[in-house]
Scaffold this active site. Structure first.
Site, PDB file in Angstrom:
ATOM      1  N   GLY A   1      58.262  61.145  14.917  1.00 31.76           N
ATOM      2  CA  GLY A   1      58.534  60.842  15.982  1.00 31.76           C
ATOM      3  C   GLY A   1      59.750  61.639  16.833  1.00 31.76           C
ATOM      4  O   GLY A   1      60.929  62.010  16.043  1.00 31.76           O
TER       5      GLY A   1
ATOM      6  N   ASP B   1      61.875  55.734   8.610  1.00 30.33           N
ATOM      7  CA  ASP B   1      61.496  54.425   7.449  1.00 30.33           C
ATOM      8  C   ASP B   1      60.583  55.770   6.852  1.00 30.33           C
ATOM      9  O   ASP B   1      60.431  56.182   6.038  1.00 30.33           O
ATOM     10  CB  ASP B   1      60.130  53.310   8.067  1.00 30.33           C
TER      11      ASP B   1
ATOM     12  N   ASP C   1      62.104  53.534  17.240  1.00 26.67           N
ATOM     13  CA  ASP C   1      62.069  51.544  16.963  1.00 26.67           C
ATOM     14  C   ASP C   1      63.675  50.742  16.464  1.00 26.67           C
ATOM     15  O   ASP C   1      63.446  49.703  17.209  1.00 26.67           O
ATOM     16  CB  ASP C   1      61.389  51.459  15.952  1.00 26.67           C
TER      17      ASP C   1
ATOM     18  N   MET D   1      56.746  51.459  23.004  1.00 25.95           N
ATOM     19  CA  MET D   1      56.905  52.068  21.550  1.00 25.95           C
ATOM     20  C   MET D   1      57.591  51.019  20.476  1.00 25.95           C
ATOM     21  O   MET D   1      58.960  50.670  20.973  1.00 25.95           O
ATOM     22  CB  MET D   1      56.942  53.461  21.530  1.00 25.95           C
TER      23      MET D   1
ATOM     24  N   LEU E   1      60.164  58.909  27.230  1.00 25.82           N
ATOM     25  CA  LEU E   1      62.063  58.285  26.136  1.00 25.82           C
ATOM     26  C   LEU E   1      61.935  59.108  25.112  1.00 25.82           C
ATOM     27  O   LEU E   1      63.329  59.609  25.480  1.00 25.82           O
ATOM     28  CB  LEU E   1      61.482  56.714  26.458  1.00 25.82           C
TER      29      LEU E   1
END
Length: 425
Positions: free
Chosen positions: A15, A110, A137, A181, A306
């Site tokens: 993302g 990741d 994240d 998120m 965001l």
């Protein structure tokens, strides 16, 4: 590309996150200054897995010198997984060789880190890989508590949006459920909730079991709303980490009308397709309706707003160092045999460090380790102390216990059983 000139490729996976263009910019400038030819690869691994070598663009200093403050990615991105099938990985390695790419910088989270390691091994040294850790994240296991790039901007923008919603909540006397998120880790939700001083924040790490039920999550929310009322306020805002949905039973989710459970190329549930805020809103409204009351709740999901925000100075500064460092790492002689084929580039106490890919793998799963919120840490405990949610000490206070029981329309002796889930979280 000139005769004998080495070539660097840059691609972005996963993302979007604020700071991608700054990383591309700094890596390109340093590589060009070191005499490398540089090409950007469009759409992550999407075209390489099919053996295509045409979806590239040359990158010169003039192309990237002023993009560092832009959101998004000039190379776009995708979640294509080159490790999904052996032939995909083979075609990816072959395509990179056909393009003459000796060095590759992957920018991602990741899953992209996992793919980068597999690619580095499969190429057997023909393409050395440097991975630049990117995700809002903040869930990659970086040293010294360093954030992944993009997180700080996402928290900054998200906190401002939540503050606006809190003012709306106060003005209209209603509640808001705001999902943030974060596929597994609650760093972004907690960071936004703590910065904005939300009424409460719920993250997946608070539920130690592998699976959590919708009833347990709603128990925390219902108890917080009732406690807030006892304290004199009918308005409030709950921030809920998206990872909570990842802990719900997929069968329970699929049984909810209008919910479809899908999976991405890496095998994860596509949480963006789960309307968690709406699901929680409907269940809480049902519970209050059973008491003869209509409860007004607004449901909001923060995430896409965001990811492509212009990076704040922290992330620009950070990614300029990471992009520059990735090139330095690739051109230097490996300091450790485990870094011969590549590694993850990061900062440790302000100094560039490269972590072997195998050192950030979970030996149990074979996948990249995920950094979760430590709910025993001071950082979390301070956030928790400033939340308004039901705590065991509330039931030890006879006056508060009586008021809560009256608000919940239950007997005081039944309060602990009614809200057992809220007390356990």
């Amino acid at each position: 590309m000139g005769a004998g000139q080495r070539r660097l490729g840059i691609l972005v996976g996963g993302g979007p996150a604020p700071g991608i263009n700054s990383a591309i910019s700094s890596a390109t400038i340093e590589a060009r200054n070191r005499g490398l030819d540089v090409v950007g690869i469009y759409d992550g691994f999407e075209h390489l897995v099919n053996g295509r070598t045409d979806m590239i663009r040359p990158l010169a200093i003039a192309d990237v010198s002023r993009i560092h403050a832009q959101g998004g990615s000039i190379l776009r991105t995708s979640r294509a997984n080159p490790t999904r099938k052996p032939e995909h990985l083979e075609r990816t390695v072959q395509a990179l060789q056909e393009l003459g790419i000796s060095y590759l910088i992957t920018v991602g989270g990741d899953d992209t880190a996992f793919a980068a390691f597999e690619l580095a091994k499969a190429s057997e040294g023909t393409t050395r890989v440097a991975h630049v850790p990117k995700t809002i994240d903040n869930d990659l296991p970086l040293p010294a508590g360093m954030p992944t790039f993009g997180f700080e901007t996402a928290r900054h923008v998200g906190a401002a949006l939540v503050m606006n919603l809190m003012e709306d909540s106060r003005t209209t006397g209603r509640w808001f459920f705001t999902v943030v998120m974060g596929r597994k880790a609650g760093h972004l939700a907690l960071g936004i909730g703590k910065s904005a001083s939300a009424t409460l924040t719920i993250i997946a790490e608070e539920f130690p079991k592998e699976r959590v039920t919708l009833d347990e999550v709603c128990g925390v929310l219902e108890a917080a709303i009732l406690k807030r009322r006892v304290m004199g306020r009918k308005d409030g805002l709950a921030v809920i980490g998206e990872g909570v949905a990842g802990k719900l039973d997929p069968e329970e989710l699929a049984s909810i009308p209008g919910v479809e459970v899908g999976y991405d190329p890496y095998g994860h549930i596509i949480l963006g397709d789960i309307p968690l805020a709406t699901i929680l809103k409907r269940e809480i409204q049902r519970r209050f309706a059973a008491r003869g009351e209509r409860l007004s709740i607004g449901d909001v999901t923060l995430g896409y707003e965001l990811r492509c925000a212009p990076p704040i100075p922290f992330d620009i500064d950070y990614t300029r160092t990471l992009g520059h460092g990735a090139v330095r790492f690739l051109l230097a002689e490996p300091a450790d045999e485990k870094l011969r084929y590549g590694g993850l580039v990061c900062l440790d106490e302000g100094r560039l460090q490269a972590l072997p890919f195998e050192d950030i793998r979970d030996p149990a799963t074979g996948r990249t380790r995920v950094r979760l919120v430590d709910i025993e840490s001071e950082y979390y405990q301070v956030a928790r102390d400033y939340m308004q949610r039901l705590e065991r000490r509330d039931l030890e206070d006879p006056d508060m216990r009586a008021k809560l029981a009256a608000a919940a329309n239950v007997r005081p002796e039944d309060l602990e059983r009614t809200f057992a889930a809220a007390l356990a979280a």
